[in-house]
Motif scaffolding. Structure first.
Motif, mmCIF file in Angstrom:
data_model
loop_
_atom_site.group_PDB
_atom_site.id
_atom_site.type_symbol
_atom_site.label_atom_id
_atom_site.label_comp_id
_atom_site.label_asym_id
_atom_site.label_seq_id
_atom_site.Cartn_x
_atom_site.Cartn_y
_atom_site.Cartn_z
ATOM 1 N N GLU A 39 17.617 -9.291 -21.515
ATOM 2 C CA GLU A 39 19.046 -9.569 -21.612
ATOM 3 C C GLU A 39 19.271 -11.026 -21.235
ATOM 4 O OE1 GLU A 39 23.256 -8.060 -19.705
ATOM 5 O OE2 GLU A 39 21.422 -7.838 -18.556
ATOM 6 N N TYR A 40 19.960 -11.753 -22.107
ATOM 7 C CA TYR A 40 20.268 -13.158 -21.860
ATOM 8 C C TYR A 40 21.639 -13.456 -22.458
ATOM 9 C CZ TYR A 40 20.101 -18.229 -22.300
ATOM 10 O OH TYR A 40 20.403 -19.570 -22.244
ATOM 11 N N LYS A 41 22.542 -13.938 -21.650
ATOM 12 C CA LYS A 41 23.907 -14.255 -22.074
ATOM 13 C C LYS A 41 24.560 -13.075 -22.796
ATOM 14 C CE LYS A 41 23.702 -19.256 -22.391
ATOM 15 N NZ LYS A 41 23.918 -20.418 -23.264
ATOM 16 N N GLU A 42 24.446 -11.911 -22.207
ATOM 17 C CA GLU A 42 25.037 -10.671 -22.713
ATOM 18 C C GLU A 42 24.477 -10.232 -24.067
ATOM 19 O OE1 GLU A 42 29.281 -10.873 -22.537
ATOM 20 O OE2 GLU A 42 29.270 -11.534 -20.448
ATOM 21 N N ASN A 43 23.363 -10.803 -24.499
ATOM 22 C CA ASN A 43 22.673 -10.386 -25.719
ATOM 23 C C ASN A 43 21.350 -9.746 -25.336
ATOM 24 O OD1 ASN A 43 24.602 -11.455 -27.585
ATOM 25 N ND2 ASN A 43 23.772 -13.488 -27.181
ATOM 26 N N MET A 44 20.920 -8.791 -26.140
ATOM 27 C CA MET A 44 19.649 -8.117 -25.898
ATOM 28 C C MET A 44 18.625 -8.594 -26.920
ATOM 29 S SD MET A 44 20.402 -6.440 -23.295
ATOM 30 C CE MET A 44 19.835 -4.876 -22.739
ATOM 31 N N TYR A 45 17.433 -8.956 -26.443
ATOM 32 C CA TYR A 45 16.351 -9.440 -27.282
ATOM 33 C C TYR A 45 15.147 -8.530 -27.119
ATOM 34 C CZ TYR A 45 19.183 -13.641 -27.589
ATOM 35 O OH TYR A 45 20.209 -14.519 -27.823
ATOM 36 N N ARG A 46 14.643 -8.038 -28.223
ATOM 37 C CA ARG A 46 13.486 -7.130 -28.242
ATOM 38 C C ARG A 46 12.206 -7.954 -28.151
ATOM 39 N NH1 ARG A 46 10.520 -5.709 -32.659
ATOM 40 N NH2 ARG A 46 12.026 -6.770 -33.966
ATOM 41 N N PHE A 86 4.308 -17.380 -18.158
ATOM 42 C CA PHE A 86 4.213 -16.484 -19.302
ATOM 43 C C PHE A 86 5.197 -16.977 -20.354
ATOM 44 C CE2 PHE A 86 2.986 -12.666 -16.579
ATOM 45 C CZ PHE A 86 1.732 -12.531 -17.146
ATOM 46 N N THR A 87 4.822 -16.897 -21.616
ATOM 47 C CA THR A 87 5.765 -17.104 -22.712
ATOM 48 C C THR A 87 5.998 -15.745 -23.358
ATOM 49 O OG1 THR A 87 5.068 -19.374 -23.114
ATOM 50 C CG2 THR A 87 6.166 -18.239 -24.933
ATOM 51 N N ILE A 88 7.269 -15.365 -23.462
ATOM 52 C CA ILE A 88 7.656 -14.082 -24.028
ATOM 53 C C ILE A 88 8.418 -14.351 -25.312
ATOM 54 C CG2 ILE A 88 8.865 -11.915 -23.639
ATOM 55 C CD1 ILE A 88 8.685 -12.609 -20.600
ATOM 56 N N ILE A 89 7.922 -13.864 -26.431
ATOM 57 C CA ILE A 89 8.549 -14.080 -27.723
ATOM 58 C C ILE A 89 9.413 -12.856 -28.042
ATOM 59 C CG2 ILE A 89 8.170 -14.492 -30.181
ATOM 60 C CD1 ILE A 89 5.496 -15.801 -29.325
ATOM 61 N N THR A 90 10.667 -13.114 -28.394
ATOM 62 C CA THR A 90 11.613 -12.029 -28.618
ATOM 63 C C THR A 90 12.387 -12.243 -29.906
ATOM 64 O OG1 THR A 90 13.413 -13.131 -27.441
ATOM 65 C CG2 THR A 90 11.963 -11.730 -26.135
ATOM 66 N N GLU A 91 13.032 -11.179 -30.367
ATOM 67 C CA GLU A 91 13.954 -11.255 -31.495
ATOM 68 C C GLU A 91 15.224 -10.516 -31.126
ATOM 69 O OE1 GLU A 91 12.047 -9.547 -34.903
ATOM 70 O OE2 GLU A 91 11.021 -11.407 -35.392
ATOM 71 N N GLY A 92 16.338 -11.049 -31.603
ATOM 72 C CA GLY A 92 17.617 -10.404 -31.335
ATOM 73 C C GLY A 92 18.537 -10.532 -32.527
ATOM 74 N N ARG A 93 19.497 -9.671 -32.609
ATOM 75 C CA ARG A 93 20.486 -9.694 -33.688
ATOM 76 C C ARG A 93 21.479 -10.821 -33.470
ATOM 77 N NH1 ARG A 93 19.283 -6.936 -38.130
ATOM 78 N NH2 ARG A 93 18.233 -5.021 -37.620
ATOM 79 N N LEU A 94 21.876 -11.460 -34.530
ATOM 80 C CA LEU A 94 22.899 -12.508 -34.455
ATOM 81 C C LEU A 94 24.281 -11.901 -34.441
ATOM 82 C CD1 LEU A 94 21.417 -15.129 -36.891
ATOM 83 C CD2 LEU A 94 21.443 -15.174 -34.428
#
Length: 122
Positions: A92-99, A114-122
């Motif tokens: 969760e970042y700035k009220e958005n959820m990233y998978r 650690f580098t964590i790669i995520t995807e989230g809906r626009l």
């Protein structure tokens, strides 16, 4: 190498974005039964990295997804969390959820970040 020497790349001031790590958690109901739920596990400070040019082309092919990289300080607890839950974790970042789309990368195998790669809906 002097371990006390200042290193701008690992300066804690660069980890200035607060994120929440969400995943499967076990809670107890009112009669003591264990129930697996999905909730916030921990909060961390991170750096948010933009997508590089070569990554931008691949990301542009999926217009509805936004790729974001989070860099967090290494910890054994976080490593165990990702080992246990793999990619069944959401940030969760700035009220958005990233998978989380891949297990975190131990940068340069130095156990520092650690580098964590995520995807989230626009």
């Amino acid at each position: 190498m002097n371990p006390n020497k200042y290193n701008a790349n690992s300066h804690s001031g660069r980890f200035n974005k607060r994120i929440g790590i969400w995943g499967p958690t076990v809670t107890q109901d009112e009669i003591g039964n264990e129930i697996e739920t999905f909730g916030e596990i921990m909060k961390l400070w991170s750096m948010v990295k933009t997508v590089k040019g070569s990554e931008y082309i691949a990301a542009a092919q999926t217009q509805s997804e936004k790729t974001v990289r989070f860099v967090v300080q290494y910890s054994k607890r976080l490593e165990r969390l990702f080992d246990e839950h793999k990619t069944n974790i959401v940030i969760e970042y700035k009220e958005n959820m990233y998978r989380v789309v891949a297990p975190p990368i131990n940068d340069d195998e130095l156990n520092k970040t650690f580098t964590i790669i995520t995807e989230g809906r626009l």
